[in-house]
Design a protein around this motif. Structure first.
Motif, PDB file in Angstrom:
ATOM      1  N   LEU A  52       0.856  -1.282  -0.035  1.00 14.14           N
ATOM      2  CA  LEU A  52      -0.019  -0.100  -0.045  1.00 14.14           C
ATOM      3  C   LEU A  52       0.854   1.180  -0.063  1.00 14.14           C
ATOM      4  N   CYS A  53       0.557   2.084  -0.943  1.00  9.79           N
ATOM      5  CA  CYS A  53       1.257   3.444  -0.602  1.00  9.79           C
ATOM      6  C   CYS A  53       0.163   4.454  -0.385  1.00  9.79           C
ATOM      7  N   LEU A  54       0.490   5.309   0.741  1.00  8.70           N
ATOM      8  CA  LEU A  54      -0.731   6.323   1.094  1.00  8.70           C
ATOM      9  C   LEU A  54      -0.040   7.648   0.990  1.00  8.70           C
ATOM     10  N   ARG A  55      -0.848   8.409   0.397  1.00 11.06           N
ATOM     11  CA  ARG A  55      -0.607   9.775   0.284  1.00 11.06           C
ATOM     12  C   ARG A  55      -1.835  10.713   0.888  1.00 11.06           C
ATOM     13  N   PRO A  56      -1.507  11.121   2.394  1.00  7.60           N
ATOM     14  CA  PRO A  56      -2.674  11.910   2.967  1.00  7.60           C
ATOM     15  C   PRO A  56      -2.911  13.149   2.115  1.00  7.60           C
ATOM     16  N   ASP A  57      -4.311  13.678   1.960  1.00  5.26           N
ATOM     17  CA  ASP A  57      -4.576  14.631   1.434  1.00  5.26           C
ATOM     18  C   ASP A  57      -5.836  15.167   2.190  1.00  5.26           C
ATOM     19  N   ASN A  58      -5.797  15.952   3.128  1.00  6.41           N
ATOM     20  CA  ASN A  58      -6.795  16.409   4.189  1.00  6.41           C
ATOM     21  C   ASN A  58      -7.948  17.255   3.331  1.00  6.41           C
ATOM     22  N   ALA A  59      -7.727  17.707   2.090  1.00  2.97           N
ATOM     23  CA  ALA A  59      -8.689  18.473   1.280  1.00  2.97           C
ATOM     24  C   ALA A  59      -9.682  17.542   0.744  1.00  2.97           C
ATOM     25  N   LEU A  60      -9.475  16.197   0.854  1.00  6.49           N
ATOM     26  CA  LEU A  60     -10.671  15.353   0.392  1.00  6.49           C
ATOM     27  C   LEU A  60     -11.541  15.049   1.240  1.00  6.49           C
ATOM     28  N   ARG A  61     -11.264  15.454   2.616  1.00  8.02           N
ATOM     29  CA  ARG A  61     -12.285  15.563   3.587  1.00  8.02           C
ATOM     30  C   ARG A  61     -13.208  14.088   3.991  1.00  8.02           C
ATOM     31  N   GLY A  62     -12.517  13.214   4.258  1.00  5.72           N
ATOM     32  CA  GLY A  62     -13.112  11.858   4.461  1.00  5.72           C
ATOM     33  C   GLY A  62     -13.305  11.084   3.374  1.00  5.72           C
ATOM     34  N   GLU A  63     -12.721  11.420   2.241  1.00 11.10           N
ATOM     35  CA  GLU A  63     -12.894  10.384   0.788  1.00 11.10           C
ATOM     36  C   GLU A  63     -11.598   9.720   0.890  1.00 11.10           C
ATOM     37  N   VAL A  64     -11.533   8.639   0.193  1.00 11.05           N
ATOM     38  CA  VAL A  64     -10.403   7.772   0.032  1.00 11.05           C
ATOM     39  C   VAL A  64     -10.416   7.505  -1.540  1.00 11.05           C
ATOM     40  N   ARG A  65      -9.430   7.824  -2.120  1.00  8.88           N
ATOM     41  CA  ARG A  65      -9.199   7.654  -3.529  1.00  8.88           C
ATOM     42  C   ARG A  65      -8.220   6.511  -3.759  1.00  8.88           C
ATOM     43  N   LEU A  66      -8.810   5.256  -4.318  1.00  7.79           N
ATOM     44  CA  LEU A  66      -8.056   4.182  -4.443  1.00  7.79           C
ATOM     45  C   LEU A  66      -7.759   4.079  -5.952  1.00  7.79           C
ATOM     46  N   THR A  67      -6.671   3.449  -6.248  1.00 10.26           N
ATOM     47  CA  THR A  67      -5.912   2.783  -7.354  1.00 10.26           C
ATOM     48  C   THR A  67      -5.410   1.632  -7.035  1.00 10.26           C
ATOM     49  N   ILE A  68      -5.804   0.621  -7.830  1.00 11.29           N
ATOM     50  CA  ILE A  68      -5.455  -0.632  -7.945  1.00 11.29           C
ATOM     51  C   ILE A  68      -4.335  -1.152  -9.121  1.00 11.29           C
ATOM     52  N   ARG A  69      -3.352  -1.660  -8.839  1.00 11.99           N
ATOM     53  CA  ARG A  69      -2.320  -2.210  -9.885  1.00 11.99           C
ATOM     54  C   ARG A  69      -2.023  -3.711  -9.801  1.00 11.99           C
ATOM     55  N   ASP A  76      -6.753  -9.600 -11.545  1.00 10.04           N
ATOM     56  CA  ASP A  76      -7.506  -8.683 -12.635  1.00 10.04           C
ATOM     57  C   ASP A  76      -7.875  -7.724 -11.515  1.00 10.04           C
ATOM     58  N   ALA A  77      -6.944  -6.500 -11.828  1.00  7.51           N
ATOM     59  CA  ALA A  77      -6.938  -5.351 -11.156  1.00  7.51           C
ATOM     60  C   ALA A  77      -8.490  -4.757 -11.288  1.00  7.51           C
ATOM     61  N   SER A  78      -8.903  -4.898 -12.166  1.00 11.57           N
ATOM     62  CA  SER A  78     -10.279  -4.241 -12.642  1.00 11.57           C
ATOM     63  C   SER A  78     -11.293  -4.924 -11.762  1.00 11.57           C
ATOM     64  N   GLN A  79     -11.438  -6.132 -11.113  1.00  9.46           N
ATOM     65  CA  GLN A  79     -12.153  -6.802 -10.307  1.00  9.46           C
ATOM     66  C   GLN A  79     -12.069  -6.172  -8.976  1.00  9.46           C
ATOM     67  N   VAL A  80     -11.084  -5.636  -8.706  1.00  2.00           N
ATOM     68  CA  VAL A  80     -10.905  -5.129  -7.114  1.00  2.00           C
ATOM     69  C   VAL A  80     -11.777  -3.824  -6.960  1.00  2.00           C
ATOM     70  N   PRO A  81     -12.613  -3.721  -6.070  1.00  3.37           N
ATOM     71  CA  PRO A  81     -13.323  -2.666  -5.995  1.00  3.37           C
ATOM     72  C   PRO A  81     -12.642  -1.493  -5.319  1.00  3.37           C
ATOM     73  N   THR A  82     -12.952  -0.165  -5.956  1.00  4.54           N
ATOM     74  CA  THR A  82     -12.283   1.143  -5.639  1.00  4.54           C
ATOM     75  C   THR A  82     -13.181   1.953  -4.937  1.00  4.54           C
ATOM     76  N   ASP A  83     -14.501   1.404  -4.493  1.00  5.36           N
ATOM     77  CA  ASP A  83     -15.453   2.507  -3.756  1.00  5.36           C
ATOM     78  C   ASP A  83     -15.600   1.778  -2.229  1.00  5.36           C
ATOM     79  N   ASP A  84     -16.636   2.135  -1.666  1.00  4.59           N
ATOM     80  CA  ASP A  84     -16.807   1.623  -0.395  1.00  4.59           C
ATOM     81  C   ASP A  84     -16.785   0.135  -0.032  1.00  4.59           C
TER      82      ASP A  84
END
Length: 303
Positions: A52-69, A76-84
């Motif tokens: 996992l590579c985490l980059r804090p960004d408090n401007a996102l205000r409670g949001e988590v933006r996920l990228t899967i590789r 199959d990275a496309s099968q890994v959910p990036t939402d809640d």
């Protein structure tokens, strides 16, 4: 959180490893009043990890933006959910809520652990996110608070917080360190098919709650009595998984033909593992399995 991993800084962000786990022992117990099955399982991490590579960004205000590789054609990275639905998102929000913190984060997950394998990849990612968030935002969670957040995310998450071997009971939230040495060579393989955890559990007949077998296994591991492992390792979900997956049955038959110290399915499948006598034997076993039933196979060792 004593004994837990610490993320390391890099130009891309903060990095932390999320190791796969093997269920060296797994009992499924009757349903509890909360609707969950009780379990008794011995979890052992191995040196196969997502990163996992985490980059804090408090401007996102409670949001988590996920990228899967993905690191392997079978993942199959496309099968890994990036939402809640992704446990990392739920883990980070749980940690922030525990401290009433309004934060945000970009997370990239380098996937090396296949899904629907019983290797705990998603749960381990969530556990790593909890550990990393505690460090990055200096939240100073107590072990009890971290376990509470982890248990709210998923049953497998508490046992993977430490990155070490643990005996997990209750529905997984009762965690006790276990004496499995690091560096034991092993092989993990998976057929092309995956399995639904819920469907495998629905086919399983719960057992009794005596705990005697896992006590004997722990004693054998503590004293290095590897010759006892074949009669002591156990996975109560294996029979149900075999009913659902012909490819898993064929993979298990291939494992039976190779001289492993011990072997069985991990978690709810469809991955299967074997304990080896040496790293050389593990490499030989990988080549042997790839030539037969394994769509994915790797030589590794306990962590």
């Amino acid at each position: 959180m004593q004994g837990m991993r610490i993320p390391r800084e890099s130009p891309a962000g903060w990095l932390i490893e999320a190791p796969a786990k093997l269920n060296v022992y797994l009992d499924v117990l009757p349903r509890r009043p909360d609707g969950f099955h009780g379990i008794r399982t011995l979890l052992c991490p191995v040196r196969l990890s997502d990163t996992l590579c985490l980059r804090p960004d408090n401007a996102l205000r409670g949001e988590v933006r996920l990228t899967i590789r993905s690191h392997h054609r079978s993942i199959d990275a496309s099968q890994v959910p990036t939402d809640d639905r992704n446990l990392v998102t739920r883990a980070l929000r749980g940690v922030w809520a525990a401290r009433r913190l309004e934060a945000g984060c970009h997370v990239t997950i380098e996937k090396r652990i296949p899904s629907q394998a019983g290797l705990g990849g998603g749960s381990s990612d969530a556990a790593a996110a909890i550990v990393a968030a505690n460090h990055l935002w200096d939240l100073r969670l107590t072990p009890e608070e971290a376990l509470s957040v982890a248990a709210a995310v998923g049953s497998d998450v508490p046992g993977q917080l430490s990155g070490t071997a643990n005996l997990c009971e209750g529905r997984g939230e009762q965690v006790t360190p276990a004496p499995i040495p690091a560096g034991v060579p092993c092989v993990i393989a998976k057929p092309a098919a995956g399995l639904s955890t819920a469907e495998v559990f629905s086919r399983c007949t719960p057992g009794e709650a005596d705990g005697g077998s896992v006590t004997k296994l722990l004693a054998a591991l503590r004293h290095g009595r590897w010759q006892k492992l074949p009669s002591l390792v156990s996975n109560q979900l294996q029979a149900a998984a075999m009913e659902l997956c012909d490819e898993l049955r064929m993979l298990a038959a291939a494992f039976h033909q190779f001289p492993f110290v011990a072997h069985q399915m991990t978690g709810s499948g469809a991955a299967y593992f074997g304990v080896c006598r040496s790293h050389q034997q593990a490499l030989q076993a990988v080549a042997w399995l790839r030539a037969r039933q394994a769509a994915w196979a790797v030589a590794t060792c306990t962590a």
